[in-house]
Enzyme design. Structure first.
Site, mmCIF file in Angstrom:
data_model
loop_
_atom_site.group_PDB
_atom_site.id
_atom_site.type_symbol
_atom_site.label_atom_id
_atom_site.label_comp_id
_atom_site.label_asym_id
_atom_site.label_seq_id
_atom_site.Cartn_x
_atom_site.Cartn_y
_atom_site.Cartn_z
ATOM 1 N NE ARG A 98 14.618 -41.410 53.397
ATOM 2 C CZ ARG A 98 15.186 -40.848 55.221
ATOM 3 N NH1 ARG A 98 14.434 -40.484 55.649
ATOM 4 N NH2 ARG A 98 16.750 -40.033 54.067
ATOM 5 C CE LYS A 133 -6.969 -32.741 69.889
ATOM 6 N NZ LYS A 133 -6.990 -31.821 70.182
ATOM 7 C CE LYS A 166 -13.871 -35.298 73.079
ATOM 8 N NZ LYS A 166 -12.929 -34.216 73.859
ATOM 9 C CD GLU A 196 -14.519 -31.618 75.951
ATOM 10 O OE1 GLU A 196 -13.813 -31.973 75.921
ATOM 11 O OE2 GLU A 196 -15.745 -31.106 75.550
ATOM 12 C CG ASP A 217 -11.329 -28.884 76.901
ATOM 13 O OD1 ASP A 217 -10.276 -29.358 76.647
ATOM 14 O OD2 ASP A 217 -12.935 -28.614 76.033
#
Length: 279
Positions: A98, A133, A166, A196, A217
């Site tokens: 598994r 992410k 960012k 960004e 972005d």
């Protein structure tokens, strides 16, 4: 894949599944029982991790397990192909099944999606890259799957890998100019600075600051092309935000250098792989 980093992960995954032992397998089979099995593709896919990850799961449980015929990373296979052959103690094959399948299915799913994105832009100069992410605890493996897919690449691995200013950095600091000034006063000259942006005015501000990479972005196609024309080769251009297989071609054709796609790791569907017993 660096086994020094990989093996502790695999040990934890096995410990989670085995805990105090496989009571079903131990009740049915003795330590002397032997068996053979194969990993089989149930659908077309790009393969990653059969030798480097799945086979290693079984070897960590028992170094005497024979793992042969592993399909190489980055290979594309059709439904029904043998991906890996196993031979060894029946208990070991069932204990590792598994964990090995879960990881192989996940990594092949990421590699298959990454290959699809790379194929969609191969007529352009744009490179497909991943993001941070990732699934907590699986970043090493998931980014490996992107890199080994044969067409896509990695963005920074962690927050310590590179400067990326960012929107929230800018909002908290007050401006791109001030954020860049503070960064350059602190970080070594060997580290590139990326910022960004979501407006043409911010792109102009980045150019005035002479940043190395400008991220565009969530820009609409018209604004994206205007931004690329404005930058005119004075910085590396990255596009990001809401990228999917329907939009990535147009983004690439706008002339960007890099397209970052969070979906490669956060939305990839696991591939269907089975472990079939052999007589």
């Amino acid at each position: 894949m660096d086994t020094f980093l990989l093996d502790p992960l695999l040990h934890r995954f096995l410990a989670e599944d085995l805990e105090h032992g496989d009571i079903t397998t131990e009740a049915i089979f003795s330590p002397s029982d032997r068996a053979r099995a194969c990993f089989i593709s149930r659908e077309p896919m790009t393969v990653v991790g059969l030798e480097t990850v799945a086979a290693r799961v079984f070897r960590l449980l028992d170094p005497n397990v024979a793992c042969t015929g592993a399909v190489a990373d980055g290979s594309r296979v059709e439904q029904g192909e043998v991906l890996l052959r196993l031979s060894g103690a029946t208990r070991t094959l069932l204990r590792g099944e598994r964990v090995a399948l879960n990881l192989a299915q996940r990594l092949c799913g990421i590699a298959t999606l990454a290959s699809a994105f790379a194929d969609a832009v191969k007529h352009t100069k744009a490179e497909i890259v991943d993001t941070r992410k990732t699934t907590p605890g699986l970043r090493l493996l998931e980014k490996y799957a992107v890199r080994a897919s044969g067409g896509a690449h990695n963005h920074r691995y962690s927050l310590s890998d590179g400067v990326l200013i960012k929107d929230n950095h800018i909002a908290a600091c007050g401006s791109i100019t001030e954020a860049v000034r503070r960064v350059r006063a602190r970080v070594p000259h060997t580290i590139n600075v990326e910022v960004e942006t979501d407006t043409l005015a911010q792109v102009e501000e980045c150019l005035a600051c002479k940043v190395g990479v400008i991220m565009l972005d969530n820009m609409d196609p018209t604004t994206l092309r205007q931004a690329v024309a404005t930058i005119a080769g004075r910085a590396i251009v990255e596009a990001s935000g809401g990228v999917n297989l329907d939009t990535v071609r147009g983004i690439a054709e706008a002339g960007v250098d890099i397209i970052s796609v969070g979906a490669l790791t956060h939305s990839a569907r696991a591939c269907d792989i089975g472990m079939d017993w052999r007589e």
